[in-house]
Write a protein that holds these residues in place. Sequence first.
Motif, PDB file in Angstrom:
ATOM      1  N   MET A   1       0.820  -1.211   0.000  1.00 14.63           N
ATOM      2  CA  MET A   1       0.000   0.000   0.000  1.00 14.63           C
ATOM      3  C   MET A   1       0.853   1.261   0.000  1.00 14.63           C
ATOM      4  O   MET A   1       0.424   2.331  -0.400  1.00 14.63           O
ATOM      5  CB  MET A   1      -0.935  -0.003   1.194  1.00 14.63           C
ATOM      6  CG  MET A   1      -2.115   0.903   0.992  1.00 14.63           C
ATOM      7  SD  MET A   1      -3.542   0.500   1.988  1.00 14.63           S
ATOM      8  CE  MET A   1      -4.035  -1.089   1.440  1.00 14.63           C
ATOM      9  N   SER A   4       2.974   3.922  -4.768  1.00 17.97           N
ATOM     10  CA  SER A   4       2.109   5.003  -5.212  1.00 17.97           C
ATOM     11  C   SER A   4       0.797   4.477  -5.761  1.00 17.97           C
ATOM     12  O   SER A   4       0.784   3.771  -6.760  1.00 17.97           O
ATOM     13  CB  SER A   4       2.813   5.808  -6.309  1.00 17.97           C
ATOM     14  OG  SER A   4       3.372   6.938  -5.739  1.00 17.97           O
ATOM     15  N   PRO A   5      -0.343   4.793  -5.114  1.00 13.61           N
ATOM     16  CA  PRO A   5      -1.618   4.330  -5.654  1.00 13.61           C
ATOM     17  C   PRO A   5      -1.981   5.113  -6.911  1.00 13.61           C
ATOM     18  O   PRO A   5      -1.533   6.234  -7.088  1.00 13.61           O
ATOM     19  CB  PRO A   5      -2.601   4.632  -4.529  1.00 13.61           C
ATOM     20  CG  PRO A   5      -1.939   5.629  -3.653  1.00 13.61           C
ATOM     21  CD  PRO A   5      -0.473   5.604  -3.914  1.00 13.61           C
ATOM     22  N   THR A   8      -6.727   8.403  -5.835  1.00 16.07           N
ATOM     23  CA  THR A   8      -7.014   8.515  -4.413  1.00 16.07           C
ATOM     24  C   THR A   8      -8.507   8.318  -4.156  1.00 16.07           C
ATOM     25  O   THR A   8      -9.331   8.980  -4.753  1.00 16.07           O
ATOM     26  CB  THR A   8      -6.519   9.893  -3.930  1.00 16.07           C
ATOM     27  OG1 THR A   8      -5.098   9.943  -4.123  1.00 16.07           O
ATOM     28  CG2 THR A   8      -6.867  10.137  -2.484  1.00 16.07           C
ATOM     29  N   GLU A   9      -8.803   7.398  -3.227  1.00 15.54           N
ATOM     30  CA  GLU A   9     -10.191   7.095  -2.854  1.00 15.54           C
ATOM     31  C   GLU A   9     -10.748   8.231  -1.993  1.00 15.54           C
ATOM     32  O   GLU A   9     -10.043   8.725  -1.114  1.00 15.54           O
ATOM     33  CB  GLU A   9     -10.102   5.874  -1.940  1.00 15.54           C
ATOM     34  CG  GLU A   9     -10.986   4.701  -2.217  1.00 15.54           C
ATOM     35  CD  GLU A   9     -10.703   3.604  -1.181  1.00 15.54           C
ATOM     36  OE1 GLU A   9     -11.605   3.344  -0.374  1.00 15.54           O
ATOM     37  OE2 GLU A   9      -9.592   3.021  -1.166  1.00 15.54           O
ATOM     38  N   ILE A  24      -6.333   1.302   6.148  1.00 17.52           N
ATOM     39  CA  ILE A  24      -5.257   1.767   5.251  1.00 17.52           C
ATOM     40  C   ILE A  24      -4.027   2.157   6.073  1.00 17.52           C
ATOM     41  O   ILE A  24      -2.900   1.781   5.757  1.00 17.52           O
ATOM     42  CB  ILE A  24      -5.747   2.968   4.395  1.00 17.52           C
ATOM     43  CG1 ILE A  24      -6.796   2.496   3.372  1.00 17.52           C
ATOM     44  CG2 ILE A  24      -4.577   3.639   3.683  1.00 17.52           C
ATOM     45  CD1 ILE A  24      -7.498   3.639   2.636  1.00 17.52           C
ATOM     46  N   GLY A  29      -0.418   2.622   4.764  1.00 16.29           N
ATOM     47  CA  GLY A  29      -0.790   3.584   3.721  1.00 16.29           C
ATOM     48  C   GLY A  29      -0.897   5.015   4.232  1.00 16.29           C
ATOM     49  O   GLY A  29      -0.654   5.304   5.408  1.00 16.29           O
ATOM     50  N   ILE A  31      -3.303   8.647   4.253  1.00 17.04           N
ATOM     51  CA  ILE A  31      -4.630   9.227   4.020  1.00 17.04           C
ATOM     52  C   ILE A  31      -4.645  10.738   4.292  1.00 17.04           C
ATOM     53  O   ILE A  31      -3.860  11.245   5.086  1.00 17.04           O
ATOM     54  CB  ILE A  31      -5.733   8.563   4.887  1.00 17.04           C
ATOM     55  CG1 ILE A  31      -5.442   8.736   6.372  1.00 17.04           C
ATOM     56  CG2 ILE A  31      -5.910   7.093   4.548  1.00 17.04           C
ATOM     57  CD1 ILE A  31      -6.691   8.666   7.212  1.00 17.04           C
ATOM     58  N   ASP A 168      -3.414   7.153  -0.572  1.00 19.74           N
ATOM     59  CA  ASP A 168      -4.413   6.113  -0.810  1.00 19.74           C
ATOM     60  C   ASP A 168      -5.846   6.633  -0.760  1.00 19.74           C
ATOM     61  O   ASP A 168      -6.686   6.210  -1.531  1.00 19.74           O
ATOM     62  CB  ASP A 168      -4.242   5.000   0.228  1.00 19.74           C
ATOM     63  CG  ASP A 168      -2.876   4.342   0.094  1.00 19.74           C
ATOM     64  OD1 ASP A 168      -2.706   3.538  -0.827  1.00 19.74           O
ATOM     65  OD2 ASP A 168      -1.979   4.691   0.889  1.00 19.74           O
TER      66      ASP A 168
END
Length: 332
Positions: A1, A4-5, A8-9, A24, A29, A31, A168
């Motif tokens: 995690m 690099s995602p 972004t959610e 996360i 991760g 946030i 993330d």
Amino acid sequence: MAESPASTEVLGPDDEGIERAAAILRAGGLIGLPTETVYGLAADAENDAAVGGIYSAKGRPSDQPLIVHILPGWGERYAAAWPAAAQRLAETFWPGPLTIVVPAGTRASRRVTGGLPTVGLRSPDHATALAVIEALGRGVAAPSANRYGHVSPTTAQHVIDDLDGAIDAVIDAGMCRVGVESTIVEIAPDGSCNLLRRGAITTEQILEVAAPASGQVADRTEGPVRAPGMTLSHYAPAAPVEIVTEAELTARLDQLDPTVLVISERQVDHPRSVVLTGDVEFAAGLYQALRLGDDPQVSLVLIVPPSSGSLTPAIRDRLQRAAHREGPATGR
Ligand code: TXA
Ligand code: MG
């Protein structure tokens, strides 16, 4: 995690969003976390790799320490010494916009403190942030969730604008209530007090609670950089920022180009303007207004700071840094 995602959610500030955010963080991760001051870029404060990820996501030099966000009763967990003055400040102002710098314990990642022997601790006055910290069961390291040197974010959209794909998820809890970052005060083991950054908690309030005997809070907000990251050039949108008085604005108004953005307490006769009345509204709306200066159609941001109110010193401090462009002491 920690890789690099891709994108972004965006999470809601409800139980589901809070659980997802905590999961996360538990997995290492990053946030975007709403607080009452500005949105933070959060990682598990006890996870070295995750904390390292904050610096790369933000493009921030790794010698600049991060604040650890905790529940109100957790100060001693992350401190090697917890002076009585720190305890009184925590009891009085936590949860709230005050960061207390004390000797660092061993529990937080060494990357949090950037090699300093001290750690900055704060309990944010925001139900969502506190719920995430509680669900994780550990402190959360978080700088403001902006690209390094840019204007701090006061909405989830600001976080996305700066960090989409680099973190993330972000919890969208609307606009931050206070709008400028926390006051930072350093408490030495002997109880002496240094003010490192101005914020919503005033020097007078700190004096009353932390130093009634000595009657002294040393002002270390200017001069040699005591809080690394308090560099002169900061909080800057793409367009240059100029601070003017009410009289100067009035004198220039006739010849003002429409590409100039005006931010002031009073309504002005100009097509591109933001009115923020009173220091509380000014602080809450300041970064949102400054970010309008990222529009390529804006050539200059002209600001008249508020004239009075307990938030005005913090607002003036941020504006001076936003307006600062060159010089040897800078580094965005
Ligand atoms: O309101 C706030 O404080 C926001 C929200 C997210 O909590 N956070 C924030 O973080 O403004 P940041 O990283 O943008 O600014 C933190 C400041 C930096 O100037 C840093 O140098 C200082 O806190 N700081 C952190 N730990 C310190 C320490 N041990 N000694 C001196 N300064 C420290
Ligand atoms: Mg910052």
